[in-house]
Write a protein that holds these residues in place. Structure first.
Motif, PDB file in Angstrom:
ATOM      1  N   TYR A 120       0.831  -1.207   0.000  1.00  0.00           N
ATOM      2  CA  TYR A 120       0.000   0.000   0.000  1.00  0.00           C
ATOM      3  C   TYR A 120       0.864   1.255   0.000  1.00  0.00           C
ATOM      4  O   TYR A 120       2.050   1.222   0.342  1.00  0.00           O
ATOM      5  CB  TYR A 120      -0.937   0.008   1.212  1.00  0.00           C
ATOM      6  N   ASN A 121       0.244   2.359  -0.391  1.00  0.00           N
ATOM      7  CA  ASN A 121       0.868   3.687  -0.290  1.00  0.00           C
ATOM      8  C   ASN A 121       0.228   4.443   0.859  1.00  0.00           C
ATOM      9  O   ASN A 121      -0.986   4.369   1.058  1.00  0.00           O
ATOM     10  CB  ASN A 121       0.687   4.463  -1.586  1.00  0.00           C
ATOM     11  N   ASN A 122       1.038   5.179   1.613  1.00  0.00           N
ATOM     12  CA  ASN A 122       0.539   5.835   2.816  1.00  0.00           C
ATOM     13  C   ASN A 122      -0.067   7.212   2.532  1.00  0.00           C
ATOM     14  O   ASN A 122      -0.059   7.699   1.398  1.00  0.00           O
ATOM     15  CB  ASN A 122       1.642   5.923   3.876  1.00  0.00           C
ATOM     16  N   GLN A 123      -0.594   7.820   3.570  1.00  0.00           N
ATOM     17  CA  GLN A 123      -1.278   9.113   3.460  1.00  0.00           C
ATOM     18  C   GLN A 123      -0.377  10.186   2.863  1.00  0.00           C
ATOM     19  O   GLN A 123      -0.787  10.934   1.974  1.00  0.00           O
ATOM     20  CB  GLN A 123      -1.764   9.549   4.851  1.00  0.00           C
ATOM     21  N   LYS A 124       0.853  10.272   3.346  1.00  0.00           N
ATOM     22  CA  LYS A 124       1.788  11.300   2.871  1.00  0.00           C
ATOM     23  C   LYS A 124       2.063  11.135   1.382  1.00  0.00           C
ATOM     24  O   LYS A 124       2.012  12.103   0.619  1.00  0.00           O
ATOM     25  CB  LYS A 124       3.090  11.220   3.672  1.00  0.00           C
ATOM     26  N   GLU A 125       2.338   9.918   0.955  1.00  0.00           N
ATOM     27  CA  GLU A 125       2.617   9.653  -0.456  1.00  0.00           C
ATOM     28  C   GLU A 125       1.411  10.001  -1.329  1.00  0.00           C
ATOM     29  O   GLU A 125       1.549  10.593  -2.408  1.00  0.00           O
ATOM     30  CB  GLU A 125       2.968   8.174  -0.650  1.00  0.00           C
ATOM     31  N   PHE A 126       0.229   9.631  -0.840  1.00  0.00           N
ATOM     32  CA  PHE A 126      -0.986   9.845  -1.622  1.00  0.00           C
ATOM     33  C   PHE A 126      -1.289  11.336  -1.775  1.00  0.00           C
ATOM     34  O   PHE A 126      -1.623  11.810  -2.865  1.00  0.00           O
ATOM     35  CB  PHE A 126      -2.165   9.123  -0.962  1.00  0.00           C
ATOM     36  N   GLU A 127      -1.162  12.080  -0.694  1.00  0.00           N
ATOM     37  CA  GLU A 127      -1.429  13.520  -0.756  1.00  0.00           C
ATOM     38  C   GLU A 127      -0.409  14.233  -1.634  1.00  0.00           C
ATOM     39  O   GLU A 127      -0.762  15.146  -2.396  1.00  0.00           O
ATOM     40  CB  GLU A 127      -1.448  14.118   0.649  1.00  0.00           C
ATOM     41  N   ALA A 177      -6.728  -3.418   5.523  1.00  0.00           N
ATOM     42  CA  ALA A 177      -5.536  -2.619   5.825  1.00  0.00           C
ATOM     43  C   ALA A 177      -5.803  -1.544   6.861  1.00  0.00           C
ATOM     44  O   ALA A 177      -4.912  -0.754   7.186  1.00  0.00           O
ATOM     45  CB  ALA A 177      -5.005  -1.972   4.540  1.00  0.00           C
ATOM     46  N   SER A 178      -7.003  -1.508   7.407  1.00  0.00           N
ATOM     47  CA  SER A 178      -7.398  -0.418   8.308  1.00  0.00           C
ATOM     48  C   SER A 178      -6.603  -0.376   9.610  1.00  0.00           C
ATOM     49  O   SER A 178      -6.639   0.618  10.329  1.00  0.00           O
ATOM     50  CB  SER A 178      -8.892  -0.507   8.619  1.00  0.00           C
ATOM     51  N   PHE A 179      -5.864  -1.432   9.915  1.00  0.00           N
ATOM     52  CA  PHE A 179      -5.030  -1.429  11.121  1.00  0.00           C
ATOM     53  C   PHE A 179      -3.793  -0.543  10.936  1.00  0.00           C
ATOM     54  O   PHE A 179      -3.123  -0.188  11.917  1.00  0.00           O
ATOM     55  CB  PHE A 179      -4.602  -2.864  11.474  1.00  0.00           C
ATOM     56  N   LYS A 180      -3.501  -0.155   9.702  1.00  0.00           N
ATOM     57  CA  LYS A 180      -2.372   0.730   9.424  1.00  0.00           C
ATOM     58  C   LYS A 180      -2.790   2.182   9.657  1.00  0.00           C
ATOM     59  O   LYS A 180      -3.682   2.694   8.989  1.00  0.00           O
ATOM     60  CB  LYS A 180      -1.897   0.548   7.976  1.00  0.00           C
ATOM     61  N   LYS A 181      -2.142   2.832  10.598  1.00  0.00           N
ATOM     62  CA  LYS A 181      -2.518   4.198  10.956  1.00  0.00           C
ATOM     63  C   LYS A 181      -2.234   5.204   9.844  1.00  0.00           C
ATOM     64  O   LYS A 181      -2.853   6.286   9.807  1.00  0.00           O
ATOM     65  CB  LYS A 181      -1.792   4.618  12.238  1.00  0.00           C
ATOM     66  N   ASP A 182      -1.317   4.883   8.937  1.00  0.00           N
ATOM     67  CA  ASP A 182      -0.985   5.818   7.861  1.00  0.00           C
ATOM     68  C   ASP A 182      -1.680   5.465   6.550  1.00  0.00           C
ATOM     69  O   ASP A 182      -1.315   5.970   5.490  1.00  0.00           O
ATOM     70  CB  ASP A 182       0.527   5.901   7.653  1.00  0.00           C
ATOM     71  N   LEU A 183      -2.686   4.599   6.609  1.00  0.00           N
ATOM     72  CA  LEU A 183      -3.480   4.297   5.419  1.00  0.00           C
ATOM     73  C   LEU A 183      -4.216   5.571   5.004  1.00  0.00           C
ATOM     74  O   LEU A 183      -4.814   6.248   5.848  1.00  0.00           O
ATOM     75  CB  LEU A 183      -4.477   3.184   5.722  1.00  0.00           C
ATOM     76  N   PRO A 184      -4.203   5.943   3.732  1.00  0.00           N
ATOM     77  CA  PRO A 184      -4.845   7.194   3.311  1.00  0.00           C
ATOM     78  C   PRO A 184      -6.328   7.255   3.659  1.00  0.00           C
ATOM     79  O   PRO A 184      -7.065   6.282   3.451  1.00  0.00           O
ATOM     80  CB  PRO A 184      -4.652   7.194   1.789  1.00  0.00           C
TER      81      PRO A 184
END
Length: 374
Positions: free
Chosen positions: A173-180, A207-214
């Protein structure tokens, strides 16, 4: 002599249909096996919410009526769940249908569509049937989308970008920072707008257990070009009912709605999805089971010296070299275990395996050890 080929659009003549796995009962007859387990299609082995099953049973005696052509109750339930309005929601016969409808609505032959290497195959198929051009961008090490490179691949002809997050078949997966950062970096196209970004999130709940999931739902307010696709096929275990849905700005949804076939969701699908969404335990119990079983499987594979790709989903890629994935698939099939070779994704040394029940996972480990002679 009648020749249908002369009537067929040129682009469709070389079109190869999506090949799904055969049903278990068919394989039992063909192989002469009494017991087969299927861990190939990323289905939830725990099954659907009991409330969903009851809801579907409750509408059985009304099957002589057409379903609600607009799936109003389901759209309302989804809108309420995400604290949005009903005009932000569209539903489809699986996310597959929505991908095709989006392509029919927005893609022209002169358009370019940016897609990551090793992303879900349906994107390129949708692009091809509209006679548009797919622009394929290599992944980063670790089988992760290179979002920065995908943004750079966009130009004045780019109409849309497909992102599977988490990705199928890699499980990454790609995280929030990467996605934004990706959304900000997108250049304007010849229409004076940023291209559509279709974020396919079929495995979001796993994947919702990942805190940085977009948190793409929150990003919708800032980016009206974003289309989020989710489904009831995976963690909600309703793959056989075919229920997918999309979230986007009202104007985007409005144009997709104009092309959506009426009655595209049957009564059972609508009723089951509404009930399933209301059952919060469905997601929590499925997520708990998946994380526990993945640890069990990965610990065993490590002990056998088998290489795999870490995942945030309910499936994983496993490297089987010096063997070929298609050969391992055939050998495992004879052992009564259905997995999936990755040749269609240009990953001939890999197979994809779905997390099953503990009994199924134990059988898989026993048979893969035998086949790979570990």
């Amino acid at each position: 002599m009648f020749d249908a080929g002369k009537l067929t659009r040129e682009v469709c003549k070389s079109f190869q249909p999506y090949v799904a796995g055969k049903p278990i009962e068919t394989l039992k007859r063909e192989l002469g096996l009494k017991h087969i387990i299927k861990i190939a299609s990323n289905e939830n082995p725990l099954g659907p919410s009991p409330k969903a099953v009851e809801a579907m049973k409750d509408v059985a005696d009304k099957v002589y009526f057409y379903p609600d052509f607009n799936s109003t109750e389901l759209k309302s339930a989804i809108a309420k769940y995400y604290k949005m309005k009903i005009n932000n929601v569209i539903v489809g016969c699986g996310s597959d249908e929505l991908i095709e409808i989006i392509a029919r609505v927005y893609f022209n032959p002169e358009d370019e569509i940016v897609i990551s290497k090793y992303a879900f195959t349906r994107y390129q198929m949708a692009v091809k049937i509209m006679d548009s051009k797919s622009v394929i961008v290599p992944m980063k090490d670790g089988f992760v989308h290179d979002l920065a490179a995908m943004a750079k691949a966009c130009n004045k002809n780019t109409k849309a970008v497909f992102i599977t997050n988490p990705n199928n078949p890699t499980g990454t997966y790609n995280n929030q920072k990467e996605f934004e950062e990706f959304l900000k970096a997108l250049p304007l196209n010849k229409y004076g707008m940023k291209p559509l970004v279709i974020s396919d999130e079929a495995y979001h709940e796993y994947a919702s257990f990942k805190k940085d999931l977009p948190d793409t739902v929150k990003l919708l307010k800032k980016y009206p070009n974003l289309i989020i696709l989710r489904t009831f096929s995976k963690i909600y275990a309703m793959a056989g009912a075919r229920v997918g849905y999309g979230l986007s700005s009202p104007t985007v949804i409005d144009y997709i709605e104009r092309v959506r076939p009426p009655f595209n969701l049957n009564k059972f699908a609508q009723a089951g999805a509404v009930a399933s969404l209301a059952d919060k335990s469905q997601v929590s119990r499925s997520l708990k089971h998946n994380r526990k079983e993945l640890k069990f499987i990965f610990d065993s594979l490590k002990n056998m010296g088998i290489e795999y790709v870490d995942t945030v989903t309910n499936f994983f890629l496993m490297k089987v070299s010096p063997f070929k994935g298609k050969d391992v698939f055939k050998k495992m099939l004879k052992e009564g275990v259905i997995i999936r070779a990755m040749d269609e994704y240009d990953l001939p040394d890999y197979v994809r395996v779905t997390v099953g029940t503990r009994e199924e996972n134990e059988l898989f480990l026993e048979k893969i050890k035998k086949v790979l002679k570990k």
